[in-house]
Design an enzyme around this catalytic site. Sequence first.
Site, PDB file in Angstrom:
ATOM      1  N   GLY A  74      96.200  88.968 -17.713  1.00 28.69           N
ATOM      2  CA  GLY A  74      97.566  89.433 -17.887  1.00 28.69           C
ATOM      3  C   GLY A  74      98.424  89.198 -16.673  1.00 28.69           C
ATOM      4  O   GLY A  74      98.665  88.077 -16.253  1.00 28.69           O
ATOM      5  N   GLY A  75      98.915  90.289 -16.081  1.00 28.87           N
ATOM      6  CA  GLY A  75      99.885  90.203 -15.003  1.00 28.87           C
ATOM      7  C   GLY A  75     101.297  90.395 -15.527  1.00 28.87           C
ATOM      8  O   GLY A  75     101.554  90.382 -16.738  1.00 28.87           O
ATOM      9  N   TRP A  76     102.237  90.583 -14.616  1.00 29.35           N
ATOM     10  CA  TRP A  76     103.618  90.891 -14.992  1.00 29.35           C
ATOM     11  C   TRP A  76     104.233  89.796 -15.861  1.00 29.35           C
ATOM     12  O   TRP A  76     104.800  90.062 -16.911  1.00 29.35           O
ATOM     13  CB  TRP A  76     104.456  91.111 -13.738  1.00 29.35           C
ATOM     14  N   GLU A 128     101.036  94.760 -18.574  1.00 29.07           N
ATOM     15  CA  GLU A 128     102.096  95.545 -17.950  1.00 29.07           C
ATOM     16  C   GLU A 128     103.340  95.612 -18.857  1.00 29.07           C
ATOM     17  O   GLU A 128     104.234  94.801 -18.721  1.00 29.07           O
ATOM     18  CB  GLU A 128     102.443  94.955 -16.597  1.00 29.07           C
ATOM     19  N   TYR A 129     103.401  96.636 -19.728  1.00 32.97           N
ATOM     20  CA  TYR A 129     102.478  97.741 -19.967  1.00 32.97           C
ATOM     21  C   TYR A 129     102.513  98.037 -21.457  1.00 32.97           C
ATOM     22  O   TYR A 129     103.525  97.745 -22.125  1.00 32.97           O
ATOM     23  CB  TYR A 129     102.911  99.000 -19.205  1.00 32.97           C
ATOM     24  N   MET A 180      98.149 101.272  -9.920  1.00 36.48           N
ATOM     25  CA  MET A 180      99.070 100.423  -9.164  1.00 36.48           C
ATOM     26  C   MET A 180     100.102 101.290  -8.449  1.00 36.48           C
ATOM     27  O   MET A 180     101.244 101.433  -8.877  1.00 36.48           O
ATOM     28  CB  MET A 180      99.720  99.404 -10.098  1.00 36.48           C
ATOM     29  N   TYR A 231     102.112 101.162  -5.924  1.00 33.89           N
ATOM     30  CA  TYR A 231     102.972 100.444  -4.983  1.00 33.89           C
ATOM     31  C   TYR A 231     104.307 100.147  -5.663  1.00 33.89           C
ATOM     32  O   TYR A 231     104.493 100.423  -6.839  1.00 33.89           O
ATOM     33  CB  TYR A 231     102.303  99.149  -4.505  1.00 33.89           C
ATOM     34  N   ASP A 232     105.254  99.613  -4.918  1.00 34.77           N
ATOM     35  CA  ASP A 232     106.593  99.285  -5.424  1.00 34.77           C
ATOM     36  C   ASP A 232     107.344 100.517  -5.951  1.00 34.77           C
ATOM     37  O   ASP A 232     108.119 100.422  -6.893  1.00 34.77           O
ATOM     38  CB  ASP A 232     106.517  98.221  -6.546  1.00 34.77           C
TER      39      ASP A 232
END
Length: 235
Positions: A121-123, A165-166, A227, A229-230
């Site tokens: 996956g990934g963004w 995501e997501y 996750m 972060y950000d």
Amino acid sequence: MPKALNMVIPGSSWKCGAFMISLLVLLSTTPDMTSAAGDKVVCYYASWAHYRTGAARYTVDDVPVELCTHAIYAFAVLDADSLVAREHDAYLDKAAGLDNYRRFVTLRERNPQAKMLLGLGGWTDSRSDKYSRLVSEPQRRAAFVSHVVSFLQEYGFDGLDLDWEYPGYQSSPQDREGFRLWVEELRAAFSPHGLLLTAAVSAGRDVIDRGYDVPAVAEALDQIHLMSYDFHGSW
């Protein structure tokens, strides 16, 4: 729920930004995969860093696997037509190119205790409706599950890290239930083969509430990678 500290290692020797370590303190039923303190160090390798130039270039061989209990290759993607896992970058990932999937797995020669996983996956890969389409139909989920077991075994990975995501984020509200079923069906298929099943999940409360049946998903997963972060930036 595990507590996670996500860190990007600075400095030119680490080629900042290509490699992320998550230090996870977990309650685990798999003591063979933990340190004496029960800690896990989960390392993500961003494969596209190979294309950077100069000191920023970061290859599979640069991954400091000796520091990791688990290392995750980011990413495989979901094929938009067949809705099964496939290589993200044919040149980087496949044997006809650099064969980085297999090269990544062989890093365990430097740390035989490390578990080598493939991230899915990934963004960017999550920006369409294909994951929603996958989890919404039992037949599609079954086809994915059957294929991904063979896919992981073909390359020698120790398991799969889900990075959608997501669920429920700018997509169907039915994703929450679909994601639960998907994870549970993967768990049932992975266990006979000794494959690990983990997931990278949002730390945002609204995303959690919309996308995750937390007790059920936590029961089915070997690890949860939060996750965290950000949370601050230009936004």
